[in-house]
Design a protein around this motif. Structure first.
Motif, mmCIF file in Angstrom:
data_model
loop_
_atom_site.group_PDB
_atom_site.id
_atom_site.type_symbol
_atom_site.label_atom_id
_atom_site.label_comp_id
_atom_site.label_asym_id
_atom_site.label_seq_id
_atom_site.Cartn_x
_atom_site.Cartn_y
_atom_site.Cartn_z
ATOM 1 N N LEU A 136 -1.952 8.547 7.244
ATOM 2 C CA LEU A 136 -1.883 9.559 5.872
ATOM 3 C C LEU A 136 -2.355 10.761 6.397
ATOM 4 N N TYR A 150 -7.937 10.323 1.165
ATOM 5 C CA TYR A 150 -7.768 8.946 1.095
ATOM 6 C C TYR A 150 -9.271 8.317 1.321
ATOM 7 N N ARG A 151 -10.428 9.078 1.295
ATOM 8 C CA ARG A 151 -11.431 8.835 1.526
ATOM 9 C C ARG A 151 -12.605 8.352 0.334
ATOM 10 N N THR A 193 -4.761 3.464 8.104
ATOM 11 C CA THR A 193 -4.501 4.284 6.963
ATOM 12 C C THR A 193 -4.675 5.466 7.282
ATOM 13 N N GLN A 194 -5.987 5.823 7.628
ATOM 14 C CA GLN A 194 -6.402 7.207 8.141
ATOM 15 C C GLN A 194 -5.477 7.830 8.965
ATOM 16 N N ALA A 247 -7.125 1.880 2.036
ATOM 17 C CA ALA A 247 -7.405 3.298 2.158
ATOM 18 C C ALA A 247 -8.257 3.640 3.428
ATOM 19 N N GLN A 248 -9.358 2.767 3.548
ATOM 20 C CA GLN A 248 -10.552 2.928 4.482
ATOM 21 C C GLN A 248 -9.975 2.628 6.017
ATOM 22 N N THR A 263 -8.321 7.220 -5.057
ATOM 23 C CA THR A 263 -6.753 6.914 -5.018
ATOM 24 C C THR A 263 -6.178 8.191 -5.417
ATOM 25 N N PHE A 314 0.716 -1.057 0.150
ATOM 26 C CA PHE A 314 -0.029 -0.140 -0.031
ATOM 27 C C PHE A 314 0.904 1.157 -0.107
ATOM 28 N N TYR A 315 1.944 1.363 0.775
ATOM 29 C CA TYR A 315 2.583 2.618 1.066
ATOM 30 C C TYR A 315 3.695 2.690 -0.124
ATOM 31 N N PHE A 321 -6.698 -1.132 -3.020
ATOM 32 C CA PHE A 321 -6.127 0.212 -2.371
ATOM 33 C C PHE A 321 -7.259 0.946 -2.040
ATOM 34 N N ASP A 323 1.466 3.652 -3.369
ATOM 35 C CA ASP A 323 0.919 4.909 -3.171
ATOM 36 C C ASP A 323 1.707 5.867 -3.834
#
Length: 242
Positions: free
Chosen positions: A205, A230-231, A201-202, A196-197, A234, A164-165, A192, A168
């Motif tokens: 990020l 990121y809600r 992650t929230q 992000a959810q 992408t 993911f990271y 992805f 990204d």
């Protein structure tokens, strides 16, 4: 093994490797503190980080550098391992994905950071060389991952965090340099968006967005960052200045 405490994660939220370690600590419910620290080649910093890099994990036994080593330490200190498969073959497959993402996705896009994030220029040779490695990595990852719903099956693993990271940042660089979407080529947009959810992650990020915007200003970068939270989507690729 009993989890050791306290732990302090040193680093800077612009770093995708720092963000991987940060997310791992959250996902494993490991108590920790964050300490904002920039990479340095000063002797004092090299004494605790021999390569002068971040992230660094400060443990009761001493300092640990390199993200793979940090994640291994976290996992070894958990009463019950949580982010590695129980089966040795599956664990090896997870590590294989991590290596491919690090060496053949993140490393080539990192070679392009100067002309994207640092106010410099990338040579045509470096752009072409990175493209060759990225093309091969895309083919390899198509063989290695199949979200179900996570990259290696039904459970979140360290492979998801690394991918993911790293993807990204690769999505940002490749969109800017090549006008291509690595996520789309891999068919990983849904994975992805799901990653992000996650609460981790929230949290991670939110810090990244704050730090990254300031970093780009410091470097007078040509890349233009639009925080999206990121809600809902992408990272966009239309970020080359007009």
């Amino acid at each position: 093994m009993t989890r050791l405490q306290p732990l302090r994660l040193h680093g800077y939220a612009v770093s995708n490797y720092f963000n991987i370690a940060h997310a791992a600590l959250i996902e494993t419910a490991t108590p920790f503190e964050l300490v904002t620290t920039r990479a340095s080649q000063q002797a004092e910093f090299l004494a605790i980080s021999p390569m002068g890099k971040i992230p660094l994990l400060h443990t009761p036994a001493g300092w640990i550098g390199e993200t793979v080593a940090i994640l291994g330490y976290i996992e070894d200190c958990l009463p019950i391992p949580t982010l590695h498969a129980a089966d040795p073959f599956q664990r090896a497959r997870e590590r294989q994905v991590i290596n491919v993402v690090q060496l053949y996705v993140e490393a080539p896009v990192r070679s392009l950071f100067p002309g994207v994030f640092m106010g410099a220029n990338n040579s045509p040779v470096s752009v072409a060389a990175a493209r060759i490695t990225l093309d091969r990595a895309v083919v390899a990852l198509r063989h290695l991952v199949a979200p179900g719903p996570f990259l290696m099956g039904p459970a979140l693993s360290y492979a998801d965090l690394f991918a993911f990271y790293c993807l990204d940042i690769a999505e940002r660089v490749c969109g800017f340099v090549y006008r291509r979407s690595i996520l789309a080529e891999l068919g990983l947009q849904g994975w992805f968006a799901q990653m992000a959810q996650r609460d981790s992650t929230q949290t991670v990020l939110a810090l990244f967005e704050d730090a990254f915007g300031q970093y780009l200003k410091e470097k007078n970068a040509t890349y233009r960052f639009r925080p999206v939270g990121y809600r809902t989507r992408t990272p966009a690729i239309e970020q080359r200045p007009a």
